[in-house]
Each structure stands twice: as structure tokens, then as C-alpha cells.
Design a protein around this motif. Structure first.
Motif, mmCIF file in Angstrom:
data_model
loop_
_atom_site.group_PDB
_atom_site.id
_atom_site.type_symbol
_atom_site.label_atom_id
_atom_site.label_comp_id
_atom_site.label_asym_id
_atom_site.label_seq_id
_atom_site.Cartn_x
_atom_site.Cartn_y
_atom_site.Cartn_z
ATOM 1 N N ARG A 115 2.282 7.303 -8.491
ATOM 2 C CA ARG A 115 2.234 7.794 -7.255
ATOM 3 C C ARG A 115 2.424 9.239 -6.444
ATOM 4 N NH1 ARG A 115 4.515 5.363 -2.624
ATOM 5 N NH2 ARG A 115 3.691 3.493 -3.489
ATOM 6 N N ALA A 116 3.242 9.742 -7.843
ATOM 7 C CA ALA A 116 2.970 11.595 -8.111
ATOM 8 C C ALA A 116 2.013 11.661 -8.178
ATOM 9 C CB ALA A 116 4.269 11.826 -9.530
ATOM 10 N N PRO A 129 -0.945 5.038 -0.258
ATOM 11 C CA PRO A 129 -0.910 5.401 -1.824
ATOM 12 C C PRO A 129 -1.914 4.327 -2.423
ATOM 13 C CG PRO A 129 0.301 4.827 -1.546
ATOM 14 C CD PRO A 129 0.337 5.325 -0.289
ATOM 15 N N LEU A 130 -2.647 4.089 -3.332
ATOM 16 C CA LEU A 130 -3.428 3.347 -3.836
ATOM 17 C C LEU A 130 -2.481 2.269 -4.958
ATOM 18 C CD1 LEU A 130 -7.066 4.877 -5.711
ATOM 19 C CD2 LEU A 130 -6.286 4.237 -3.382
ATOM 20 N N GLU A 131 -2.771 1.258 -4.824
ATOM 21 C CA GLU A 131 -1.693 0.264 -4.974
ATOM 22 C C GLU A 131 -2.836 -0.346 -6.932
ATOM 23 O OE1 GLU A 131 -1.693 -3.578 -3.307
ATOM 24 O OE2 GLU A 131 -1.385 -2.061 -1.677
ATOM 25 N N PRO A 132 -1.517 -0.512 -8.040
ATOM 26 C CA PRO A 132 -2.096 -0.966 -9.044
ATOM 27 C C PRO A 132 -2.384 -2.681 -8.999
ATOM 28 C CG PRO A 132 0.437 -0.378 -9.549
ATOM 29 C CD PRO A 132 -0.186 -0.382 -7.587
ATOM 30 N N LEU A 133 -3.676 -3.199 -9.584
ATOM 31 C CA LEU A 133 -4.478 -4.291 -9.222
ATOM 32 C C LEU A 133 -4.588 -4.849 -10.811
ATOM 33 C CD1 LEU A 133 -6.981 -3.872 -7.077
ATOM 34 C CD2 LEU A 133 -5.220 -4.246 -6.632
ATOM 35 N N CYS A 193 -5.098 1.488 -10.729
ATOM 36 C CA CYS A 193 -4.994 1.578 -9.298
ATOM 37 C C CYS A 193 -6.487 1.597 -8.726
ATOM 38 C CB CYS A 193 -4.210 2.805 -8.852
ATOM 39 S SG CYS A 193 -2.409 2.868 -9.688
ATOM 40 N N ALA A 194 -6.523 1.341 -7.199
ATOM 41 C CA ALA A 194 -7.012 1.330 -6.037
ATOM 42 C C ALA A 194 -6.607 0.249 -5.214
ATOM 43 C CB ALA A 194 -8.574 0.043 -7.031
ATOM 44 N N ARG A 195 -7.260 0.651 -3.910
ATOM 45 C CA ARG A 195 -7.501 0.256 -2.479
ATOM 46 C C ARG A 195 -7.646 -1.240 -1.841
ATOM 47 N NH1 ARG A 195 -5.224 3.629 0.379
ATOM 48 N NH2 ARG A 195 -6.674 5.230 -0.616
ATOM 49 N N PRO A 196 -7.404 -2.699 -2.262
ATOM 50 C CA PRO A 196 -7.398 -3.753 -2.066
ATOM 51 C C PRO A 196 -8.473 -3.697 -0.393
ATOM 52 C CG PRO A 196 -4.952 -3.413 -2.413
ATOM 53 C CD PRO A 196 -5.715 -2.145 -2.471
#
Length: 330
Positions: A115-116, A129-133, A193-196
Motif C-alpha cells: 500500500r505504501a 489500491p490493488l488487492e493481494p490475490l 497485487c491486482a485489481r479484481p
């Protein structure tokens, strides 16, 4: 970190249909764009001040007490250094005089690092922010720091790669973090990390029967009953049913679907429950999200394998997440 025990070391795996997969040419262009942006903006690789202090609000945390990341500095290129502080009385830790920190604290630290990095360097003006997948964790059980005071200071070496963009906006990246205490490496975490694509809530799952039973915390390697994420349903099936739907770490903000951190912990608990081993036996964890996992009602099927377990998280008969756990023998 070859002495660590990451599950499936060397295999990056597929991040599944939850995010938009980028072709190799797109990755090359993204890397070139990142280099051009770095040249244009100087050493900051962003539009803000690289020395600006990190706060729990900029990291998207609910409270200051949730903050594990203290500082982040860019060393050059895609390399960074960071400092974390892990409190002995973290909600996931046991209440003991000498505490070996819960392995998910390392994962949460990596998530805060991601995130930082986004806020400071990768996409300071981007959308949510992108999410951990995908999460892969390796630990050295024999050298993990013990904390007898108030908190453990941890140094982190960080690298970022596999940047991908979509329509000029950051769409995916990989962060790798290696953790040290007093100069001794003790763990590593890699997170994609990516955007679902599917931002809606997951499909509705019938609530588990009232006859389901939660195992005791010790049986799943948890510090308290409120940390237990599993329950036994009829026919001996394991169902993900968090005892605390608003857990301050695993389910902060009561998300509409289980975040990767909670799925990873459910996988860990399922492997320990079926193996009969203690939390100290876990040497590696890996989870790959394939589809949204509802906050309650998904099934966890454990398949024993040499050196550990494989866990399938299913929703409505379809696989929503794949997990593996490396276990040290008794």
C-alpha cells in the motif's frame, strides 16, 4: 533466501481470473514506462515527497494500533528498504511472556508495504489500491525472533516487479519482502497485487447448519477463540465460519468477501487441524485466489501430501482458492 521453506519455491503460479492478465509485451511496456517516469520525476518515482511520514490513514488502516510499517526508503531501481515494528501484544499473538510472532504479521506487513509503495511510488494518483490475490510465505522456524518486551524491530529488503498497466493505469505488480531481525534473515513473503475484475460481492452461500462446531483455538494454532475461522459441519466437512466476523486484523471493516489474508489463515488452520501438529510446524504458506470467497460458508477440503497439505476452498462446488501448507514433521 534458499534456506527458507516457501511452498512451491520457484513457481510463480497463475493469479487466476480475478484480475486482468497482461501479455508479456504489456509488461515490457509497463517496465519501460516506469523507467521513463522515474527519469522524468527524479529519484522520487512519484509526484510527492519521498520523505513524507507514513500514517495509518495513508495506509488505509482502521486504527493506529494496526500499523506495523514505520518507514520506507527507495534504494534505487526497484529496490527498497523498510523498518517494521511488531508489538508483542498484537491481536494475533499468544498472550505469553516470550512471544514468537504469528506468521501472518509478516504477511500484513507486506500488505502495508504494498500500500505504501502504491501511494508513494507506483500510483500516487491512481484509484482504489490493488488487492493481494496471491501470497507466498516462507519462514525459518528455528530463528524466528522471540519478543519478551514490548515490540520487535524488524528490517525489510523489498523489491518490486512484474508491473502491468491497463489503459495507462497500474493493474498489477509483484512485491517481494525479506525480513531480518538483528541481522538474521528469518522469513520472506511474496505478494501479487491486482485489481479484481469481479468487484461485486461473491455469490450467496447458504448459512452453515446450526449444528456446526468451532474447534478450540489451540487445535488450529490460534491464540484466542475469536481468531478461529473454521467450524466442523455434518459429515466432518470443514466450513469457513469466522467466530468474529469483524476481526480487527483478518476481517477489518467487515469486507463483503474474504481478503487474501483471511483465506491464508483459514488454509493454515485447516492444515493444522487435520494434521494434529502445532503452529510451530508451519514452514511455508501459499494461497492463490481464483474467485471471490464469501465471508462465511465456503468449504475447505484438506488433502495430505508429502511434507504438508493442499487445501481447496470451494464455493457452490467451484474452486475459489488454492492453498498449500509446508509442515515440518513431529
Amino acid at each position: 533466501m534458499s534456506a527458507l521453506h516457501p511452498v512451491g519455491a520457484g513457481a510463480q503460479g497463475s493469479a487466476g481470473p480475478l484480475h486482468q492478465e497482461a501479455a508479456p509485451g504489456v509488461l515490457v511496456k509497463a517496465a519501460q514506462a516506469a523507467g521513463e517516469r522515474q527519469d522524468a520525476l527524479g529519484d522520487g518515482w512519484h509526484k510527492g515527497e519521498p520523505g513524507a511520514p507514513l500514517t495509518w490513514r495513508t495506509l488505509g488502516l482502521d486504527t493506529l494500533a494496526s500499523m506495523l510499517l514505520l518507514s520506507l526508503q527507495r534504494l534505487g531501481g526497484s529496490s527498497f528498504s523498510a523498518q517494521c515494528q511488531w508489538p508483542r501484544l498484537h491481536p494475533l499473538n499468544e498472550r505469553a511472556i516470550a512471544v514468537s510472532h504469528h506468521p501472518l504479521i509478516m504477511v500484513e506487513s507486506t500488505r502495508q508495504l504494498a500500500r505504501a509503495l502504491e501511494r508513494r511510488y507506483l500510483a500516487p494518483d491512481g484509484p482504489a489500491p490493488l488487492e493481494p490475490l496471491s501470497v507466498r510465505l516462507g519462514v525459518r522456524p528455528g530463528v524466528r525472533p522471540l519478543e519478551r518486551g514490548s515490540a520487535t524491530d524488524v528490517s525489510v529488503r523489498v523489491s518490486v516487479g512484474d508491473l502491468a498497466t491497463h489503459a495507462g493505469v497500474l493493474a498489477a505488480y509483484r512485491i517481494s519482502a525479506e525480513y531480518e531481525h538483528e541481522g538474521m534473515p528469518f522469513g520472506s513473503c511474496t505478494m501479487r497485487c491486482a485489481r479484481p475484475v469481479h468487484l461485486a460481492a461473491p455469490c450467496v452461500v447458504a448459512p452453515p447448519p446450526l449444528s456446526h462446531l468451532h474447534p478450540p483455538a489451540a487445535a488450529v494454532g490460534a491464540a484466542a477463540d475469536t481468531d478461529v475461522l473454521l467450524a466442523r459441519a455434518p459429515q466432518g466437512r470443514l466450513v469457513i465460519v469466522p467466530r468474529d466476523p469483524g476481526h480487527p486484523v483478518l476481517l477489518a471493516g467487515r469486507p463483503p468477501r474474504l481478503p487474501a489474508l483471511a483465506v491464508l489463515e483459514a488454509v493454515r488452520q485447516a492444515a493444522l487441524l487435520t494434521s494434529g501438529l502445532t503452529a510451530q510446524a508451519v514452514a511455508g504458506l501459499h494461497v492463490e485466489l481464483q474467485a471471490p470467497v464469501p465471508p462465511s460458508g465456503a468449504l475447505a477440503e484438506v488433502i495430505a501430501e508429502p511434507g504438508g497439505s493442499r487445501v481447496l476452498v470451494t464455493v457452490g462446488g467451484a474452486v475459489a482458492a488454492l492453498g498449500t501448507v509446508a509442515l515440518l514433521g513431529p
